[in-house]
Each structure stands twice: as C-alpha cells, then as structure tokens.
Design an enzyme around this catalytic site. Structure first.
Site, PDB file in Angstrom:
ATOM      1  CB  CYS A 164      -0.948  -0.012   1.187  1.00 61.12           C
ATOM      2  SG  CYS A 164      -2.061  -1.443   1.149  1.00 61.12           S
ATOM      3  CG  HIS A 303      -1.724   4.559   5.446  1.00 63.77           C
ATOM      4  ND1 HIS A 303      -1.625   4.472   4.078  1.00 63.77           N
ATOM      5  CD2 HIS A 303      -1.889   3.284   5.886  1.00 63.77           C
ATOM      6  CE1 HIS A 303      -1.723   3.200   3.697  1.00 63.77           C
ATOM      7  NE2 HIS A 303      -1.886   2.461   4.778  1.00 63.77           N
ATOM      8  CD  GLU A 314      -1.390   7.765   9.498  1.00 58.54           C
ATOM      9  OE1 GLU A 314      -0.873   8.441   8.590  1.00 58.54           O
ATOM     10  OE2 GLU A 314      -2.397   7.038   9.334  1.00 58.54           O
ATOM     11  CE  LYS A 335      -5.356   4.659   2.365  1.00 56.38           C
ATOM     12  NZ  LYS A 335      -4.429   5.785   2.596  1.00 56.38           N
ATOM     13  CG  HIS A 340      -6.382   1.159   1.644  1.00 53.59           C
ATOM     14  ND1 HIS A 340      -5.465   1.779   0.833  1.00 53.59           N
ATOM     15  CD2 HIS A 340      -5.661   0.486   2.595  1.00 53.59           C
ATOM     16  CE1 HIS A 340      -4.241   1.504   1.271  1.00 53.59           C
ATOM     17  NE2 HIS A 340      -4.350   0.732   2.344  1.00 53.59           N
ATOM     18  CG  PHE A 399       0.067  -5.920   4.235  1.00 57.52           C
ATOM     19  CD1 PHE A 399      -0.444  -5.135   5.241  1.00 57.52           C
ATOM     20  CD2 PHE A 399      -0.758  -6.899   3.686  1.00 57.52           C
ATOM     21  CE1 PHE A 399      -1.741  -5.310   5.712  1.00 57.52           C
ATOM     22  CE2 PHE A 399      -2.052  -7.087   4.143  1.00 57.52           C
ATOM     23  CZ  PHE A 399      -2.549  -6.290   5.158  1.00 57.52           C
TER      24      PHE A 399
END
Length: 413
Positions: A164, A303, A314, A335, A340, A399
């Site tokens: 991502c 994010h 975050e 998002k 996403h 990831f």
C-alpha cells in the site's frame, strides 16, 4: 552536488469518485463517498459487501480499444491517468526530450483480474486457452511499461512494489531521479484494480476489511466503531519536473515536492510496528530531506485506513513527530471517501495534497461520529476546511513494514 528543485506541473486520476481530477476533487471536498455495494460478486459471497469501485470507466475514451484489451484494468487506469496528467501539464514528448522523460508508476498487486480469468481458463480448458498476453498483462511493472510506450517516454522506466506504499514510494523515487539529474521530467504515481474474488477472499481471511454492510459508513477512520478498511481501485499520477524545465515551458506549477522519507519496520508482515515507530522515522526523514521543521507542516494527509491499529499508531506517530504542533495540525483521511486504493493510494493522495495547496481547502474525514479516545487530534471531521496551506505531508504505509512520507510545499520563487 546541488539538488535540483522539483515541481508538480500536471495531475491525473481515475477514482471511485470520478474519472478525472476535477470531478474527484469536487466530490471529495463536499464530503461525498465513492463507496457502494460491491457489484462484481453476488451479495453474501464474502463477509464484506462494499467496495470503492471505479464507475463508468471506458478505456476507449483514452486509448485504442484494441490496445486496451491487452491491458489489465490497473494498467488502463494508469494510462488514462497519465494521459490526463500530461495533457494537464501541457507537455509534449517528442524526439527533443523523450530521453529525459521517465515513468515510475507503482502497483501493489498488479493484474489480479487477468490472473484469475486466465487461471479459470487453464483449469477448464488447458494451457492453450491461456492468453499469450497473460504475463505482460499481469505483472505490476506493466503500468509503467504501457505508459512509456503510449507516450513515447524513453527515460528512466520503473515500478516500485511496496504494497500500500507503492504509489508514494514511486513518487519519492521519481523525485530523487530528477533531483540527482537523471531525468528532467517524470510521470509518476500508482495504479491498482484489486476488486476480485481472490483479493476479497484473502483480505477477508485476514479479517482486514470492514464487514459493515452500509457503504455510507463502512470507511470511518479514527472513529471508535471502525472495523476495517474498504477496498478501492483507481490511479493517481503526477507530472514532476525540474523547476528550470517548468519555467522554460511556462508550465503551471501546482506545488513543489521537497521531502521524501522511506523506512522499514522490520517487525511483522501485516501489523504496523508498535507506536508507529517506523512511520515516525519516515516522517522525520521526510522533514530532514525537505530541510523543514515539524511546525511548518499545515496539513497531514494520513494513511488513515479505518483499521484499529493503523489509526491509533498513526496518531501516536504524529504526536511523536510534531510534538506540541500536533494539536494545531489539520489531519484527514481521504480514504473515508475513496476507500483504500492499496498501491494506488499514495498516488491519488499526492494529487489531493497538491490540490489542497492550490485551492486552500483541506478535505474532511467523513463518518467521524464517535471519536476514538485514543485518536484525539484534529481530523477535520465531516466538513472540508478552507485554510491557507503552506505545506502538506502525505503518509503511506504498507504490508511488509513499508513506511513512506512525502512533503509538498506551496511554490515560491
């Protein structure tokens, strides 16, 4: 060696909100969602029933339909976004500059639709029914490859695959290509088309996606009732170029890109490092690269995936990096409206970052109804905010422990 100044002169996007930048941006700042009931599978086939699908996309609008049939959907998105960005930049690529124009577009997964379709054909009818274009349609680098072919860009041609964080990594890597003098112009961003049965199955098994059946409220970053991310698709592309090149062409300058930080968690394949430790280092690296202080950042495009650990960590990371300024910093997760977009997220959110600077508007985080006590910063809840924006930091995490932060500044002489 003196680093070259790099500016953004073109933007292009295909998103769940609209098939261009302006339509996407208008809906985004109104707080409208592009998430709907998933249309590609039967209802009840998976625990997740919603997705952020691109609607009414006709590749023939942007490219020869015959060529489009040799591209996976993610590549079609990339080509369309790149053509829009180049047109927006009023950029002509010809023999005079082709060798100095490069392409760097990332994808986290690549051609999932192509893989599934051809595997089913193979199982039913054997290897002779597998398309001869199967491999070049499936591999993630083909977005960059096809954009290069379509536009005649003969410079650096690459693809970053960091889950991502792919789109953001690609923009940062392209920025550095120009900054060190290896190209004058780079077409860069991310593209993804992951809404397939296998991708849904995999993320469902990992319990990463929201099981909220209501498309209007399923993506709810920083809200205590968040229960996972909503999968999206699309592409976001920037034209980056040296300030000298932009001035010589009389190009419109959206913003200047000044900072890029990239780190690894070295912790876990899917979970972020505790307290967002890797994200902290990426954000600090971006500030150092930009030669900026934390207090100079006006807006953080988070994010913000709407997952338990990402949003909490975050938030902790932002407090760690920005200190007292974290209380004054506007933060939002787009998002909440786009879903996403995995490897395309960083590209699309970079487009949002430069539009925010140009228009002086911070997009909201929608669906914040019951704030999580552990997420206690200013997430621009539910309504966009007009504000002079001097600098934006955009975070992307992936990831494998990939952390990326990009910094865009209002352009000044």
């Amino acid at each position: 060696m003196e680093k070259k100044r790099v500016v953004v002169t073109g933007v292009g996007a295909v998103t769940p909100l609209a098939n261009d930048v302006q339509g996407t941006w208008e809906r985004l700042i109104k707080g409208e969602s592009g998430i709907s009931k998933v249309s590609k599978f039967e209802e009840g086939q998976f625990p997740t029933a919603v997705a952020a699908e691109v609607k009414d996309f006709d590749p023939g609008t942007f490219m020869d339909p015959k060529n489009a049939r040799k591209m996976d959907r993610f590549t079609q998105f990339a080509v369309a976004s790149s053509l829009m960005a180049v047109q927006d930049a009023n950029l002509t690529i010809d023999e005079s500059n082709a060798n100095r124009v490069g392409v760097w577009i990332g994808s986290g997964i690549g051609g999932m639709e192509t893989y599934e379709k051809n595997f089913r054909l193979y199982e039913k009818r054997g290897h002779r029914r597998v398309s001869p274009f199967f491999v070049p349609m499936m591999i993630p680098d083909m977005a960059s490859g096809q954009v290069s072919i379509t536009l005649g860009a003969k410079g650096v041609n690459s693809c970053t695959v960091t889950a991502c964080a792919s789109g953001a990594n690609s923009i940062g890597d392209a920025f550095k290509v120009i900054q060190r003098g290896d190209a004058d112009i780079m077409i860069t961003g991310g593209a993804e088309a992951p809404i397939t049965e296998m991708a849904f199955a995999g993320f469902s098994s990992a319990k990463a996606m929201s099981t909220n059946p209501d498309p209007n409220t399923a993506s709810r970053p920083f809200d205590i009732n968040r229960d996972g991310f909503v999968m999206g698709e699309g592409s976001g592309v920037l034209v980056l170029e040296t300030l000298e090149s932009a001035k010589a062409r009389g190009a419109h300058i959206y913003a200047e890109i000044t900072g890029y930080g990239a780190t690894g968690d070295a912790y876990h394949v899917t979970a972020p490092a505790p307290e967002g430790e890797g994200a902290v280092r990426a954000m600090n690296e971006a500030l150092k690269d930009a030669n900026m202080q934390p207090g100079e950042i006006t807006y953080l495009n988070a994010h913000g995936t709407s997952t338990e650990y990402n949003d909490k960590y975050e938030t902790i990371a932002a407090k760690n990096v920005f200190g007292d300024h974290a209380e004054k910093l506007a933060i939002s997760s787009t998002k909440s409206m786009t879903g996403h977009l995995l490897g395309a997220a960083g590209g699309v959110e970079a487009v949002f970052s430069v539009k925010a600077i140009e228009d002086g508007i911070i997009p909201p985080t929608i669906n914040i109804e019951t704030p999580d006590p552990e997420c206690d910063l200013d997430y621009v809840p539910n309504e966009a905010r007009e504000q002079d924006i001097q600098a934006v930091m955009s975070n992307s995490l992936g990831f494998g422990g990939h952390n990326v932060a990009l910094i865009f500044k209002k352009y000044t002489e």
